[in-house]
Design a protein around this motif. Structure first.
Motif, PDB file in Angstrom:
ATOM      1  N   MET A  97      73.840 -38.745 132.223  1.00  0.00           N
ATOM      2  CA  MET A  97      72.856 -37.689 132.472  1.00  0.00           C
ATOM      3  C   MET A  97      72.901 -37.297 133.941  1.00  0.00           C
ATOM      4  SD  MET A  97      71.310 -36.956 129.636  1.00  0.00           S
ATOM      5  CE  MET A  97      69.797 -36.202 130.194  1.00  0.00           C
ATOM      6  N   LEU A  98      72.853 -35.961 134.205  1.00  0.00           N
ATOM      7  CA  LEU A  98      72.803 -35.488 135.580  1.00  0.00           C
ATOM      8  C   LEU A  98      71.391 -35.657 136.132  1.00  0.00           C
ATOM      9  CD1 LEU A  98      74.854 -32.181 135.288  1.00  0.00           C
ATOM     10  CD2 LEU A  98      75.608 -34.350 136.256  1.00  0.00           C
ATOM     11  N   PRO A  99      71.252 -35.858 137.459  1.00  0.00           N
ATOM     12  CA  PRO A  99      69.908 -35.907 138.058  1.00  0.00           C
ATOM     13  C   PRO A  99      69.147 -34.623 137.752  1.00  0.00           C
ATOM     14  CG  PRO A  99      71.547 -36.713 139.591  1.00  0.00           C
ATOM     15  CD  PRO A  99      72.303 -36.153 138.439  1.00  0.00           C
ATOM     16  N   GLU A 100      67.824 -34.757 137.590  1.00  0.00           N
ATOM     17  CA  GLU A 100      67.012 -33.623 137.179  1.00  0.00           C
ATOM     18  C   GLU A 100      66.989 -32.516 138.220  1.00  0.00           C
ATOM     19  OE1 GLU A 100      63.171 -34.981 136.117  1.00  0.00           O
ATOM     20  OE2 GLU A 100      63.849 -36.134 134.371  1.00  0.00           O
ATOM     21  N   ASN A 101      67.204 -32.835 139.504  1.00  0.00           N
ATOM     22  CA  ASN A 101      67.119 -31.787 140.523  1.00  0.00           C
ATOM     23  C   ASN A 101      68.418 -30.997 140.664  1.00  0.00           C
ATOM     24  OD1 ASN A 101      68.577 -33.874 141.550  1.00  0.00           O
ATOM     25  ND2 ASN A 101      67.670 -33.814 143.599  1.00  0.00           N
ATOM     26  N   ILE A 102      69.426 -31.265 139.847  1.00  0.00           N
ATOM     27  CA  ILE A 102      70.640 -30.447 139.847  1.00  0.00           C
ATOM     28  C   ILE A 102      70.502 -29.419 138.728  1.00  0.00           C
ATOM     29  CG2 ILE A 102      73.129 -30.417 139.494  1.00  0.00           C
ATOM     30  CD1 ILE A 102      73.278 -33.210 140.588  1.00  0.00           C
ATOM     31  N   PRO A 103      70.411 -28.122 139.065  1.00  0.00           N
ATOM     32  CA  PRO A 103      70.261 -27.097 138.023  1.00  0.00           C
ATOM     33  C   PRO A 103      71.538 -27.019 137.169  1.00  0.00           C
ATOM     34  CG  PRO A 103      70.665 -26.067 140.143  1.00  0.00           C
ATOM     35  CD  PRO A 103      70.460 -27.521 140.427  1.00  0.00           C
ATOM     36  N   THR A 104      71.369 -26.844 135.880  1.00  0.00           N
ATOM     37  CA  THR A 104      72.507 -26.793 134.952  1.00  0.00           C
ATOM     38  C   THR A 104      72.441 -25.537 134.098  1.00  0.00           C
ATOM     39  OG1 THR A 104      71.312 -28.044 133.265  1.00  0.00           O
ATOM     40  CG2 THR A 104      72.651 -29.296 134.831  1.00  0.00           C
ATOM     41  N   VAL A 105      73.609 -25.224 133.509  1.00  0.00           N
ATOM     42  CA  VAL A 105      73.730 -24.108 132.566  1.00  0.00           C
ATOM     43  C   VAL A 105      74.400 -24.653 131.300  1.00  0.00           C
ATOM     44  CG1 VAL A 105      74.756 -21.852 132.123  1.00  0.00           C
ATOM     45  CG2 VAL A 105      73.929 -22.414 134.413  1.00  0.00           C
ATOM     46  N   THR A 106      73.817 -24.361 130.147  1.00  0.00           N
ATOM     47  CA  THR A 106      74.391 -24.801 128.869  1.00  0.00           C
ATOM     48  C   THR A 106      75.298 -23.696 128.338  1.00  0.00           C
ATOM     49  OG1 THR A 106      72.487 -26.175 128.360  1.00  0.00           O
ATOM     50  CG2 THR A 106      73.918 -25.554 126.509  1.00  0.00           C
TER      51      THR A 106
END
Length: 491
Positions: free
Chosen positions: A1-10
């Motif tokens: 799982m990526l850290p929550e403070n790194i914004p992601t795009v699905t």
């Protein structure tokens, strides 16, 4: 799982064949380098491989390309499609700004030169710029603020005079070429194998490949068969440079046998001094195995007393009364053969038999399935018992001993279970007395088996000779008798 403070795009996508069948394969997403996120104390590296599921779908959750404080910044993902049945998959660039958290590849993957290969990043609107500069209010308030008060209407000016109409001059020479335009959008194919056109068609020669019509065609390439070999029709004919000799022999028709090629003859399988021949179950048949050592050491076997096999060991039998053969009764006794055994005599143990001159005895050998192996062709006569020279006087005087009936020829019994039969075809009840195993039950104790039925002691009434076949399950097969002691021999 990526850290929550790194914004992601699905990123999602679905890949189907033209007839609607799901494709298989994978889609690979690569960043240009390892990505460092100082705020999260994490470094990300390597490609992300999204494998198509049974419906041809993929889903990949990736860091946004505009994540704050990410090093490097200002980059795009390289997307490589590796799909089964599509040899040259597409490769293109995409931007994944955090502002668009859900992206479908069908909306952004390039299919023609006019379509960008990235998700556009929206800039700030004029309203957002105004708010950043201190404006307070709604977008409607901001739009209203752009409209100033209407000024006074000016006076109408005088109408000007119409100018003179000039004549059209000759066309001048063409001007110089303009400066080259800007490059097209990154990732869009500009040319294929040196050809630039809206629709490019290539053939096998354009890509340095063999045409699909070449396999098996003259001047083409060899076409392998289903076994992965070149078919005989595509091989060259044999010439004078072929095989000159085989094992030293020359000629158009060389004949070899097993000895010539260092092999064992096929006739040696299962033969004496040959090799063991495996059965259908992959094992050596019992007929090719040696006799068990435990059955031939220091015990009284049938062979130790001149027989090939017997129904039971007479030493263990006690019968206090005389028993006579019943005329036209076929006595049946079971016998077990464990190795190939040649025989030509069926024997019964007589008790006080003085001999009968007429032909009234019949004997035979049958397999477990009831088929006949051999038998007397017609009833025969039988000499008195116990007359072998050198026998004890009481056996000679009381006519006690083995009485053999000869078979038409010697037969070799393969391992298995057999029945011996004996019948007094005509005569009286006192013609032949025999040693027997006493039975005090409705069923003889010899009929003790488990699994496939095999009765060792039974009889049939009304038999004037040996029947063509035996069946222990027929209605008139009886087991309520004192059964005789019988044996097989080879004379």
């Amino acid at each position: 799982m990526l850290p929550e403070n790194i914004p992601t795009v699905t990123v999602t996508g679905r890949f189907l064949s033209p007839d609607g069948q799901p494709l298989s394969g994978s889609v690979i997403f690569r960043a240009p380098a390892q990505l460092t996120f100082p705020d999260s104390d994490v470094i990300l590296g390597g490609p992300v491989v999204a494998t198509l599921d049974a419906q041809g779908r993929i889903t990949a959750r990736l860091p946004a390309t505009d994540a704050p404080h990410m090093d490097p910044s200002g980059w795009s993902y390289t997307v490589a499609e590796q799909l089964a049945g599509i040899p040259n998959g597409r490769s293109y660039q995409i931007l994944l700004p955090a502002e668009t958290p859900q992206v479908d590849l069908a909306d952004i993957a390039p299919t023609d030169p006019s379509k960008p290969n990235y998700v556009a990043v929206r800039g700030a609107s004029a309203y957002e710029v105004a708010v950043a500069s201190g404006f307070s209010g709604t977008p409607a308030d901001w739009l209203a603020s752009l409209v100033g008060p209407r000024g006074p209407e000016g006076a109408t000016g005088p109408r000007g005079e119409q100018g003179p109409r000039g004549e059209r001059g000759e066309q001048g020479p063409p001007g110089a070429d303009g400066a080259p335009g800007k490059d097209g959008a990154p990732g869009v194919v500009q040319s294929i194998n040196g050809r630039s056109a809206a629709e490019v068609t290539l053939d096998a020669a354009d890509v340095h490949a063999v045409p699909d019509t070449a396999p098996g065609a003259p001047g083409g390439v060899a076409q392998l068969d289903a076994a992965g070999r070149v078919p005989a029709a595509q091989l060259p004919p044999l010439t004078a440079g072929g095989v000159a000799s085989v094992n030293g022999d020359r000629g158009p028709d060389v004949q070899l046998d097993a000895a010539r090629v260092g092999a064992i003859p096929a006739a040696a399988a299962g033969a004496p001094n040959g090799v063991a021949q495996l059965g259908a179950d992959g094992r050596v048949p019992a007929a090719q195995l040696p006799a068990p050592a435990s059955g031939a050491r220091n015990v009284w076997t049938p062979q130790a007393l001149g027989f090939q096999a017997w129904t039971c060991d007479p030493y263990t039998v006690a019968n206090p009364v005389i028993k006579y053969l019943t005329p036209q009764r076929l006595y049946v006794c079971g016998i077990n053969i464990t190795e190939p055994t040649p025989v030509n005599r069926v024997i019964m143990f007589a008790r006080g038999y003085g001999g009968v001159s007429s032909n009234r005895y019949a004997a035979g050998i049958y397999r477990e399935d009831g088929t006949k192996v051999t038998s007397t062709a017609a009833p025969v006569g039988l000499a008195m018992a116990g007359q072998t020279a050198g026998s004890p006087p009481q056996m000679l005087n009381n006519h006690i001993g083995a009485t053999p009936i000869a078979m038409p020829a010697t037969v070799t019994l393969a391992p298995g279970r057999y029945w011996l039969t004996w019948a007094l075809t005509t005569g009286g009840t006192a013609d032949y007395a025999y040693f027997h195993v006493q039975n005090e039950s409705p069923v003889a104790t010899a009929n003790f088996f488990f699994g496939a039925p095999f009765a060792r002691a039974w009889y049939l009434n009304g038999q004037s000779d040996t029947p063509a076949r035996l069946n222990q399950a027929e209605a008139n097969a009886l087991t309520d008798h004192d059964f005789p002691i019988m044996a097989l021999a080879l004379a």
